[in-house]
Enzyme design. Sequence first.
Site, PDB file in Angstrom:
ATOM      1  N   LYS A 206      57.051 -34.784  60.057  1.00 34.95           N
ATOM      2  CA  LYS A 206      57.191 -35.733  61.163  1.00 34.95           C
ATOM      3  C   LYS A 206      56.479 -37.047  60.820  1.00 34.95           C
ATOM      4  CE  LYS A 206      56.038 -36.101  66.066  1.00 34.95           C
ATOM      5  NZ  LYS A 206      55.656 -35.398  67.278  1.00 34.95           N
ATOM      6  N   GLU A 212      49.391 -31.759  52.409  1.00 38.03           N
ATOM      7  CA  GLU A 212      50.012 -30.582  51.767  1.00 38.03           C
ATOM      8  C   GLU A 212      51.466 -30.879  51.408  1.00 38.03           C
ATOM      9  OE1 GLU A 212      48.281 -30.501  54.594  1.00 38.03           O
ATOM     10  OE2 GLU A 212      47.165 -28.622  54.830  1.00 38.03           O
ATOM     11  N   GLY A 266      55.775 -31.195  66.816  1.00 34.30           N
ATOM     12  CA  GLY A 266      55.995 -30.454  65.571  1.00 34.30           C
ATOM     13  C   GLY A 266      56.433 -29.014  65.813  1.00 34.30           C
ATOM     14  N   ARG A 267      55.679 -28.294  66.646  1.00 35.71           N
ATOM     15  CA  ARG A 267      55.983 -26.870  66.833  1.00 35.71           C
ATOM     16  C   ARG A 267      57.180 -26.651  67.747  1.00 35.71           C
ATOM     17  NH1 ARG A 267      51.313 -28.587  68.589  1.00 35.71           N
ATOM     18  NH2 ARG A 267      50.683 -28.483  70.759  1.00 35.71           N
ATOM     19  N   GLU A 352      48.391 -23.036  69.281  1.00 38.63           N
ATOM     20  CA  GLU A 352      48.183 -24.473  69.089  1.00 38.63           C
ATOM     21  C   GLU A 352      48.459 -25.226  70.392  1.00 38.63           C
ATOM     22  OE1 GLU A 352      48.924 -26.214  65.057  1.00 38.63           O
ATOM     23  OE2 GLU A 352      50.283 -27.504  66.158  1.00 38.63           O
ATOM     24  N   HIS A 383      52.192   1.814  62.148  1.00 34.69           N
ATOM     25  CA  HIS A 383      51.365   2.534  61.173  1.00 34.69           C
ATOM     26  C   HIS A 383      50.153   1.724  60.769  1.00 34.69           C
ATOM     27  CE1 HIS A 383      54.548   5.589  60.728  1.00 34.69           C
ATOM     28  NE2 HIS A 383      55.320   4.562  61.079  1.00 34.69           N
ATOM     29  N   LYS A 511      41.531 -31.484  58.684  1.00 38.69           N
ATOM     30  CA  LYS A 511      42.282 -32.326  57.742  1.00 38.69           C
ATOM     31  C   LYS A 511      41.400 -33.474  57.257  1.00 38.69           C
ATOM     32  CE  LYS A 511      47.060 -32.046  59.570  1.00 38.69           C
ATOM     33  NZ  LYS A 511      48.180 -32.846  60.067  1.00 38.69           N
TER      34      LYS A 511
END
Length: 546
Positions: A206, A212, A266-267, A352, A383, A511
């Site tokens: 965005k 990263e 973003g999410r 978030e 399990h 960040k």
Amino acid sequence: MFGSRKNKAWNELEKLYKKYEQEQMKDLFANDKKRAEKYSVSLENMLVDYSKNRINDDIMKALFALADECKLHEKIEDMFSGKKINKTENRAVLHTALRNIQNTPVYVNGRDVMPQINAVLQKMRDFSEAVRLGKFTGHTGKKLTNIVNIGIGGSDLGPFMATEALKSYWAKDIKCYFISNIDGTACAEVLNHLNPEETLFIVASKTFTTIETLTNAKTCRKWLVDALGEHAVAKHFIALSTNKEEVEKFGINPDNMFEFWDFVGGRYSMWSAIGMIICIAIGFDNFEKMLAGANAMDRHFRYTDFEHNIPVILALIGLWYNNFYNVHRYCVIPYDQYLKYLPNYLQQLDMESNGKSITLDNKKVNCATGPVLFGGAGTDVQHSFFQLLHQGTEFVPADFVIPAISHNEIGNHHLILMANILAQSEALMKGKTVEESAEELKKSGKSDEEIEKLKYYKSFSGNRPSNTIILRKIDPYTLGMLVAMYEHKVYVQGVIWNINSFDQFGVELGKKLALNILPELEGRAAVAEHDCSTKLLINHINKIRK
Ligand code: G6Q
């Protein structure tokens, strides 16, 4: 100064908690044969059974009253109509406009956003079809069959989850890859398998400033240029972003950029250009079906009374445990291999969005906000952590999600899978008393001594709540519905806690600090003033790497 909700309905719920805390769900079921009918709700082929919760009519009434007192109706309208509800960033929140297939106008700053949304959707259709048909080829004329999404957080988790969820719709010759982590292994492990001539990189960011993503994109760019030369970039790199300037600076032709806008968080962005890899994998028509499914949930959420409103009900029940039982955790267990990344995706969506401590009135919250969310695919997780769900000291509310029809109906696999999901929620609700456990041991031929030794270990408290969500099949439309359901659930909880579910300043702190430490690890700067632990760790790493 505290500033969340402690209103009339809240006080009433506190009283109801004290009154009904000891109530056992199995008694409620025994006394009301219609309980499941009463406490379940459906939308098209989706059925949500919330009857296995520690609720009754008084509690539900008070929860709905809480939603009313918090002006939830108004807040829902505010979101859909483009009001700037993301107050800390002064932005509208319009992921719903991205799937507004009715194309009714939605205004931000007096301007209808639908024409620009439709234009980008059309551009996405053209491009994804050109790639799928081999009309947009790589630099050497080869078909682009390896599609690599480079992005992180919201620019990765949604597309990744959805692309994997819809794997049975992928074009046969297309393979999708995701690079998110800055760890060089993420890049290396993907690039090792690929032929540059057949690889398309989608740089999804965005802001186009995320370290990263830009570092990974540069590494991939170098890999491509080393193999095919600088001119190849135009045919092998596209960008999905709101930041044209940075995209150009990176060396991607603006014609190869697919835009979205600051009103898309973003999410919440897999419905926008960020969904490009989904389009290429499953085809634009299917992508549109996903939008249509989300839109069906949007309309249900916007126009259905709270008593029959799936996201509202799920949000209120979640809040009931979070704020009155003080149970600040919950899990989501999809019983479908294709949905295995749903919990990872929901972790970001929920935590978030609602992991916040300051209210919209700029005060400290006076109640717990977002719970810890975890999960994994059933039956695998049965399990692992299910032991704690059944016999741990505290209960963990669970959402069980399953399609009635599998994409891979092999033998009786799916029936066994379904039998398991149903058995789990029933067992969590009913439990097993010590007497029942002793009786069972007796029937299996155990001696009195053995029964005494084992009966407590083999008993289960029960009364552990869950929702069961049954879908028809994991198709694009259904996935759209499901994801939109969780988006809206998170929003409702944010409204009641009076927090902004749409910023993420917490993510930004780390960040910035990393940017300060980087030169100290690179040897470009002396190790500056840190706490002594951080300093010790930096010095230790530098010594090893020398
Ligand atoms: C999501 C967050 C965050 C964001 C990533 C990537 O809501 O804002 O997860 O998506 O930090 O950001 P860019 O897309 O700007 O690279």
